[in-house]
Design an enzyme around this catalytic site. Structure first.
Site, short mmCIF file in Angstrom:
data_model
loop_
_atom_site.label_atom_id
_atom_site.label_comp_id
_atom_site.label_asym_id
_atom_site.label_seq_id
_atom_site.Cartn_x
_atom_site.Cartn_y
_atom_site.Cartn_z
N CYS A 331 0.83 -1.20 0.00
CA CYS A 331 0.00 0.00 0.00
C CYS A 331 0.87 1.26 0.00
O CYS A 331 1.54 1.53 -0.97
CB CYS A 331 -0.97 -0.04 1.18
SG CYS A 331 -2.38 1.09 0.98
N HIS A 430 -3.53 -5.45 1.33
CA HIS A 430 -3.23 -5.79 2.71
C HIS A 430 -3.66 -7.25 2.96
O HIS A 430 -4.57 -7.75 2.31
CB HIS A 430 -4.01 -4.89 3.67
CG HIS A 430 -3.57 -3.47 3.66
ND1 HIS A 430 -2.43 -3.02 4.27
CD2 HIS A 430 -4.15 -2.37 3.08
CE1 HIS A 430 -2.32 -1.72 4.10
NE2 HIS A 430 -3.34 -1.30 3.39
#
Length: 495
Positions: A331, A430
């Site tokens: 991310c 994630h």
């Protein structure tokens, strides 16, 4: 079963007193009894969050509590989520969606609007479930936050619910914490506390009993139970990273502990892996040799990128790669690996652009709209098929030649990027280490030879069962106390 409450609130004398785990345990125990129960936290401040099935974002602890209750996480379970982007400002998320970036003073004025969202979500949960178990935030004794409080007694008073107060004996001063908290409350607030839970006790309970007798005599309220210190628990952390410690495994993974690191639960499966030694490296600490370096997510990508550069990470990464090491960015960490990170709208701070680490040939631009998505699919990683479970929470879009070499191929679509030499990989997903097949594939790519990845779902379930069993005597005493209260105001909560 017939319950003596519709809404029950768990508050703590301090942050990290054990509110989250007690709520999870109560949800599991009620669900065992066939009660349709939902967790709830009016206001949460955390950088670990989860994506819900209704397409929003809530605190990670409420997602865990929903699992304990046997239901899917929903945005109504955490209607107000604050994600700090600096020491004085935070992103304000209402009903799972970003509402604004506010400083502390502006948010304090905004709390009347936030309280309306809180009560709306609570009412919807009561319409769908037989019981709602609520987690407070911080401590109700924070005098400076009493005005317009929506997180603790302000909420309890608004919905007229009983409160259980949890204190952590492992911190020391547990009796002072409890008595001092009561002294800071109004008479009506003290009246709705039905009893105390003392958490994380280790030792001979007989040595504690005189203190428990004194506490009950001083306050006129019962100690509902003493919970033991449970070692080896695998539960999603709400925010704090556990202190760095040497692992048992020989495969070395290093993670920079960014000031605004988000969703560090990405590393829980690696911390539990028997062949992995995972270290978080904080400001000023020496950067040890590693087989794999992982750059985590961030709530302030440009700010944390500047921190990495000031701490000397570019030189460390160059040396690490020169000796054959691998790097993964997740991310915000993925964004930092590129050539530039631009924030033209100032969504994470001052508008502007920053030079990245230059390890992936991509450029990132932060956008006003946040992407929230759940993923569970079969994917390709190199030549292997893997089961990929994860989620996206980000406000940026990354493009560039490295995206033509994706990290994963999902239904014919590329996700993430790789460097031309294959040593650096970035992904927006994630939770990529949570599925054993995906974890094994990524660790093999990084150089680990072995197939002993951790089943995080099984570990989480076993831990929930452990805390439920430990909390069962508290639960039974609580039901007895509330049943005896009969027609009191607190016993009629949520009606």
């Amino acid at each position: 079963m017939t319950l003596p409450f519709r809404t029950l609130m768990v508050q703590g004398t301090t942050s990290d007193a054990g509110k989250s785990t007690v709520v999870a345990a109560l949800c599991r125990l009620l669900a065992r009894q066939g009660v349709a129960v939902a967790p709830f936290k009016p206001q949460n401040m955390a950088l670990n969050s989860a994506v819900t099935l209704d397409g929003g974002e809530i605190g990670r602890a409420q997602a865990l509590q929903a699992i304990a209750a046997g239901i899917a996480p929903h945005t109504d379970m955490n209607p107000v989520l604050l994600k700090p982007s600096s020491d004085t400002g935070a992103q304000v998320i209402i009903h799972g969606r970003v509402r604004a970036e506010m400083n502390a003073r502006d948010y304090h004025q905004y709390k009347t609007v936030a309280m309306a969202a809180v009560l709306e979500s609570h009412a919807r949960l009561l319409a769908r479930y037989e019981a709602v178990v609520v987690e407070g935030a911080g401590s109700p004794a924070e005098i400076n936050l009493r005005d317009r409080d929506i997180a603790n007694m302000g909420f309890a008073e608004a919905v007229d619910c009983p409160v259980v107060l949890v204190a952590d004996i492992d911190r020391g001063g547990v009796f002072a914490h409890i008595v001092g908290t009561l002294a800071c409350l109004s008479e009506s607030e003290r009246g709705r506390i039905v009893g105390f839970v003392i958490n994380r006790f280790r030792g001979d309970i007989a040595l504690l009993e005189p203190g428990l007798d004194w506490l009950e005599a001083q306050t006129g309220k019962p100690v509902l139970g003493v919970l033991p210190y449970l070692h080896g628990m695998y539960l999603d952390a709400e925010d704090a990273v556990q202190p760095a410690q040497a692992g048992a495994g020989a495969f070395r993974i290093v993670v920079p502990s960014l000031p605004r690191m988000s969703n560090h639960t990405d590393f829980d499966a690696l911390r539990a892996h028997p062949e992995v030694d995972l270290r978080f490296v904080r400001a000023g600490e020496a950067m040890p040799p590693a087989d794999l370096v992982i750059l985590p997510g961030s709530k302030n990508t440009r700010g944390d990128l500047a921190w990495l550069q000031a701490q000397g990470w570019p030189a460390y990464l160059a040396r690490h790669l020169r000796y054959g090491g691998k790097v993964i960015g997740i991310c915000g960490g993925f964004q930092m690996l590129g050539r530039t990170v631009a924030d033209p709208h100032g969504v994470e701070g001052a508008a502007g652009s920053s030079a990245g680490l230059g390890l992936l040939d991509i450029e990132t631009e932060l956008a006003r709209e946040k992407r929230l998505a759940l993923l569970e699919a079969q994917a390709r990683f190199d030549d292997a098929g893997i089961a990929l479970r994860g989620y996206e929470i980000h406000m940026g879009v990354s493009n560039g030649p490295a995206c033509e070499r994706p990290a994963f191929v999902i239904d014919g679509r590329g996700e993430g990027a790789r460097s031309e030499d294959g040593q650096v990989l970035g992904t927006y997903l994630h939770g990529v280490f949570d599925d054993p097949s995906a974890a094994n594939a990524l660790l093999r790519w990084a150089g680990l030879r072995g197939e002993r990845a951790v089943d995080t779902a099984a570990l989480r379930e076993a831990s929930l069962e452990r805390i439920a069993e430990a909390t069962r005597p508290v639960f039974e005493r609580l039901l007895s106390v509330l049943s005896r209260a009969g027609g009191s105001a607190t016993a009629r909560s949520g009606t």
